[in-house]
Design an enzyme around this catalytic site. Structure first.
Site, mmCIF file in Angstrom:
data_model
loop_
_atom_site.group_PDB
_atom_site.id
_atom_site.type_symbol
_atom_site.label_atom_id
_atom_site.label_comp_id
_atom_site.label_asym_id
_atom_site.label_seq_id
_atom_site.Cartn_x
_atom_site.Cartn_y
_atom_site.Cartn_z
ATOM 1 N N HIS A 58 4.318 -55.003 11.160
ATOM 2 C CA HIS A 58 3.524 -54.095 12.004
ATOM 3 C C HIS A 58 4.426 -53.097 12.718
ATOM 4 O O HIS A 58 5.122 -53.428 13.672
ATOM 5 C CB HIS A 58 2.702 -54.874 13.037
ATOM 6 C CG HIS A 58 1.716 -53.989 13.738
ATOM 7 N ND1 HIS A 58 0.360 -54.047 13.513
ATOM 8 C CD2 HIS A 58 1.898 -52.973 14.621
ATOM 9 C CE1 HIS A 58 -0.242 -53.127 14.244
ATOM 10 N NE2 HIS A 58 0.671 -52.453 14.925
ATOM 11 N N HIS A 60 5.052 -48.536 13.585
ATOM 12 C CA HIS A 60 4.538 -47.154 13.591
ATOM 13 C C HIS A 60 5.710 -46.210 13.338
ATOM 14 O O HIS A 60 6.348 -45.738 14.274
ATOM 15 C CB HIS A 60 3.859 -46.834 14.919
ATOM 16 C CG HIS A 60 2.620 -47.635 15.145
ATOM 17 N ND1 HIS A 60 1.354 -47.154 14.856
ATOM 18 C CD2 HIS A 60 2.446 -48.909 15.579
ATOM 19 C CE1 HIS A 60 0.465 -48.096 15.132
ATOM 20 N NE2 HIS A 60 1.098 -49.168 15.567
ATOM 21 N N GLN A 153 -6.097 -43.622 14.230
ATOM 22 C CA GLN A 153 -5.688 -43.892 15.618
ATOM 23 C C GLN A 153 -6.767 -43.552 16.664
ATOM 24 O O GLN A 153 -6.955 -44.261 17.634
ATOM 25 C CB GLN A 153 -4.407 -43.077 15.919
ATOM 26 C CG GLN A 153 -3.963 -43.047 17.372
ATOM 27 C CD GLN A 153 -3.183 -44.282 17.787
ATOM 28 O OE1 GLN A 153 -2.053 -44.476 17.385
ATOM 29 N NE2 GLN A 153 -3.812 -45.125 18.592
ATOM 30 N N HIS A 211 -5.669 -52.875 13.667
ATOM 31 C CA HIS A 211 -5.454 -53.113 15.088
ATOM 32 C C HIS A 211 -6.782 -53.693 15.584
ATOM 33 O O HIS A 211 -7.825 -53.054 15.430
ATOM 34 C CB HIS A 211 -5.172 -51.810 15.815
ATOM 35 C CG HIS A 211 -3.801 -51.271 15.583
ATOM 36 N ND1 HIS A 211 -3.365 -50.848 14.367
ATOM 37 C CD2 HIS A 211 -2.763 -51.088 16.452
ATOM 38 C CE1 HIS A 211 -2.103 -50.426 14.488
ATOM 39 N NE2 HIS A 211 -1.722 -50.558 15.736
ATOM 40 N N GLU A 214 -7.087 -55.075 20.681
ATOM 41 C CA GLU A 214 -5.839 -54.859 21.427
ATOM 42 C C GLU A 214 -6.206 -54.422 22.848
ATOM 43 O O GLU A 214 -5.941 -53.286 23.261
ATOM 44 C CB GLU A 214 -4.942 -53.814 20.745
ATOM 45 C CG GLU A 214 -3.555 -53.762 21.386
ATOM 46 C CD GLU A 214 -2.670 -52.663 20.834
ATOM 47 O OE1 GLU A 214 -3.103 -51.914 19.943
ATOM 48 O OE2 GLU A 214 -1.531 -52.551 21.323
ATOM 49 N N ASP A 310 6.242 -53.330 16.074
ATOM 50 C CA ASP A 310 5.249 -52.345 16.519
ATOM 51 C C ASP A 310 5.870 -50.986 16.848
ATOM 52 O O ASP A 310 5.513 -49.979 16.242
ATOM 53 C CB ASP A 310 4.456 -52.886 17.721
ATOM 54 C CG ASP A 310 3.092 -52.221 17.895
ATOM 55 O OD1 ASP A 310 2.730 -51.380 17.054
ATOM 56 O OD2 ASP A 310 2.388 -52.551 18.869
#
Ligand code: FE2
Length: 430
Positions: A58, A60, A153, A211, A214, A310
């Protein structure tokens, strides 16, 4: 018989000690004691740990190393991070994404991190991140398995062109379907987004990584929908729920019903300890919730749990160094997983478990697996986490692709040793 590479006297994460590892044509061809043969290169492990490569399931990569652009996150919250990323997206270029991502991949290799699943934002109509990271995926192929997730997103339904852009990103070659149900306008929109995204994955034969929940909201229920849709569409084993932080705050009775559903649907769970401990609980005074999902409880139900990094130096998190041992260390501290067995499990959460979640093939230090591994300055997995051990050598396809010098310190103290090495401090036998 002659091998390309022979590693002598290695300890393995599963507890096997003093084995030799022979590699030929990019594959491990033998893992045995005392292999007596010629080899193009010999690596003396000297009783230290040889692990399969670290895996980050995971990340970005479109945002990494952008810290400070266009400004810092002042509140430190997830929501300001998303707003800040929105400002940065406006001025992002494909070239800048590629440059930062490649720089991060260099760091990853130095840390023995050779497989990464990165979410890539598809809510920008230009698909800047997608274009950049598809190119990066090709460039790093010889040394990093980079898997990309189409990540809406700003919400599949909340952002006007998200679904169109997501489908376009998949057409362009993005590997996995992502989502963010807790960021849709309502709980029912969130659930509908999970259904739609799982259907897209089922139609295209793709994996899913969302996701999910969260937040600190104990009523967030999207992982339940994700497990249900996984089952309904026959996607068992191909779906991951990332973060799952709401589970920290959920009612215990409800969780006792939820965990068997996740296990039954074979949904992988990916916690992100460094990020969850800093972003969650921000609306609390005291007591302040930790916000990590329920790792030991999921383990007890046989759910495959991985830990992800992350973020590294981006709008959400200003720290990080691509060190999955730091991730494992934070995970075990937050979850209070301090038994010897639980610490070893946390090592698996940054190696074998994320490899399973990503569907990596021939992963491991076994005969027939890829000759990809890391020699660490530690005797075993527990010591590796405790010391955030130096990666003495990183091997890809039977070739050393990174080396770091052994960590040692010279002391200038009367009557004390001249040199110490943190790896010489071992537990007492008893
Ligand atoms: Fe994330």
């Amino acid at each position: 018989m002659s091998f390309d590479l022979l590693v002598k006297n290695a300890n393995l994460p599963d507890g096997r000690n003093g084995v030799d590892i022979a590699c030929s044509n990019g594959q491990i061809v033998a893992v045995e004691r005392a292999i007596d043969a010629e080899a193009g290169q010999v690596l003396e492990a000297g009783g230290r740990l040889v692990s399969p490569p670290f895996v980050d399931s995971h990340f970005h990569m479109d945002a990494t190393l952008s810290l400070g652009l266009p400004r810092m996150n002042r509140s430190g919250t997830l929501l300001e991070g998303i707003a800040l990323w929105g400002e940065l997206k406006e001025i992002l270029t494909v070239e800048a994404v590629i440059e930062r991502a490649l720089k991060y991949c260099d760091l990853a290799v130095s840390q023995g991190l050779l497989a990464i699943r990165s979410h890539v934002d598809v809510c920008d109509d230009r698909l800047t991140g997608v274009q950049g990271l598809l190119e990066v995926r090709e460039k790093v192929k010889p040394y990093i398995d980079l898997q990309l997730v189409a990540f809406p997103q700003d919400g599949l339904f909340r952002s006007p062109n998200a679904e169109k852009n997501l489908l376009k990103a998949l057409d362009m070659g993005v590997d996995v379907v992502g989502g963010i149900p807790h960021f849709e306008r309502t709980m029912s929109d969130g659930a509908a987004s999970v259904t739609r995204l799982c259907e897209i994955a089922a139609e295209r034969g793709l994996m899913v990584d969302m996701h999910c929940d969260e937040t600190d909201d104990p009523m967030s229920r999207h992982i339940e929908t994700l497990a249900y849709e996984t089952q309904r569409l026959g996607l068992q084993g191909r779906v991951a729920g990332s973060h799952l932080t709401s589970m920290h705050s959920m009612d215990n009775y409800y969780v006792s019903k939820l965990l068997p559903l996740i296990a039954e649907a074979e949904v992988h769970a990916i916690a992100n300890p460094l990020i969850n401990i800093t972003l969650q609980g921000r609306h609390d005074t005291y007591p302040k919730r930790r916000g990590q999902t329920r790792v030991p409880e999921m383990r007890s139900y046989g759910i495959n749990v991985a830990f992800g990094h992350d973020c590294v130096m981006d709008p959400w998190y200003s720290m990080g160094s691509g060190d999955m041992l730091e991730v494992a260390s934070m995970g075990l501290h937050v979850a209070q997983m301090t038994s010897r067995d639980a610490i070893r499990y946390c090592f698996d959460c940054v190696t074998a478990h994320p490899a399973k979640a990503m569907g990596l093939e021939n992963y491991g230090v076994e005969k027939g697996c890829k000759a990809d591994f890391v020699l660490l300055q530690a005797r075993d997995a527990i010591e590796a986490i405790r010391l955030k051990a130096t990666r003495l050598a990183v091997v890809k396809a039977g070739r050393v692709i990174a080396r770091s010098p052994e960590r040692r310190t010279e002391l200038f103290l009367a009557g004390r040793p001249a040199v110490i090495n943190a790896a010489d401090y071992a537990p007492n036998e008893g």
